[in-house]
Motif scaffolding. Structure first.
Motif, PDB file in Angstrom:
ATOM      1  N   THR A   7       2.617  10.497  -7.179  1.00 18.96           N
ATOM      2  CA  THR A   7       1.693   9.616  -6.477  1.00 18.96           C
ATOM      3  C   THR A   7       2.049   9.526  -4.997  1.00 18.96           C
ATOM      4  OG1 THR A   7       3.028   7.644  -6.912  1.00 18.96           O
ATOM      5  CG2 THR A   7       1.311   8.179  -8.527  1.00 18.96           C
TER       6      THR A   7
ATOM      7  N   GLU B  22       1.044   6.681  -1.867  1.00 19.33           N
ATOM      8  CA  GLU B  22       0.379   5.422  -1.562  1.00 19.33           C
ATOM      9  C   GLU B  22       0.177   5.279  -0.063  1.00 19.33           C
ATOM     10  OE1 GLU B  22       1.579   0.770  -2.118  1.00 19.33           O
ATOM     11  OE2 GLU B  22       1.950   2.123  -3.803  1.00 19.33           O
TER      12      GLU B  22
ATOM     13  N   GLY C 261      -1.069   0.117   0.913  1.00 19.84           N
ATOM     14  CA  GLY C 261      -1.098  -0.038  -0.537  1.00 19.84           C
ATOM     15  C   GLY C 261      -2.493  -0.141  -1.134  1.00 19.84           C
TER      16      GLY C 261
ATOM     17  N   ILE D  10      -4.310   5.016  -3.388  1.00 21.24           N
ATOM     18  CA  ILE D  10      -3.228   5.760  -4.039  1.00 21.24           C
ATOM     19  C   ILE D  10      -3.777   7.078  -4.567  1.00 21.24           C
ATOM     20  CG2 ILE D  10      -1.510   5.747  -5.891  1.00 21.24           C
ATOM     21  CD1 ILE D  10      -1.802   2.631  -5.869  1.00 21.24           C
TER      22      ILE D  10
ATOM     23  N   GLU E   7      -3.166  10.019  -7.070  1.00 21.13           N
ATOM     24  CA  GLU E   7      -2.407  10.265  -8.295  1.00 21.13           C
ATOM     25  C   GLU E   7      -2.710  11.672  -8.792  1.00 21.13           C
ATOM     26  OE1 GLU E   7      -3.870   7.283 -10.987  1.00 21.13           O
ATOM     27  OE2 GLU E   7      -2.700   5.692 -10.058  1.00 21.13           O
TER      28      GLU E   7
END
Length: 129
Positions: free
Chosen positions: A23, A25, A29, A32, A34
């Protein structure tokens, strides 16, 4: 024709991801990337940058970048908390009914989009913008 001004918001975040997945970020935050195991054939640098832009409704956009034009397995770009801002029926058949509902002016370029709890999830088949 509308002129859109982009301004970098926070630092560009970079991380090497490889065949094992992982991942990345954003600095705040709120986004993200993935990638599942097997999505990439080899290790590569992935980056994620937030931009603030001026439009009638303002907003923030996240630009991710790598070098793989095609992922072996789909990845996800998760917009944390954005699902709370979409009215019922705002996503139909995996697409936004009206991009203006985000009040962010976000565009998903035809990628499949879904709501997962409070988050909006965009399916990634490529790391090229």
């Amino acid at each position: 024709q509308e002129t859109i001004t982009l301004k970098e918001l926070g630092p560009r975040v970079r991380k090497k991801l490889g065949p094992e997945g992982g991942t990345l970020e954003s600095f705040d935050g709120k986004a993200i990337v993935e990638l599942p195991a097997g999505a990439l054939d080899r290790e590569e640098m992935i980056s994620l940058q937030a931009y603030e832009f001026e439009r009638a409704w303002g907003g923030i956009e996240y630009d991710f970048m790598g070098v793989s034009s095609r992922l072996n397995k789909p990845g996800r770009l998760v917009y944390v908390g954005l699902g709370r801002r979409i009215p019922d029926g705002g996503i139909q058949n995996g697409q936004l009914r009206d991009p203006a509902i985000f009040h962010l002016g976000m565009s998903f370029g035809g990628n499949q989009v879904s709501v997962d709890g409070d988050d909006v999830v965009e399916e990634l088949t490529s790391l090229l913008p």
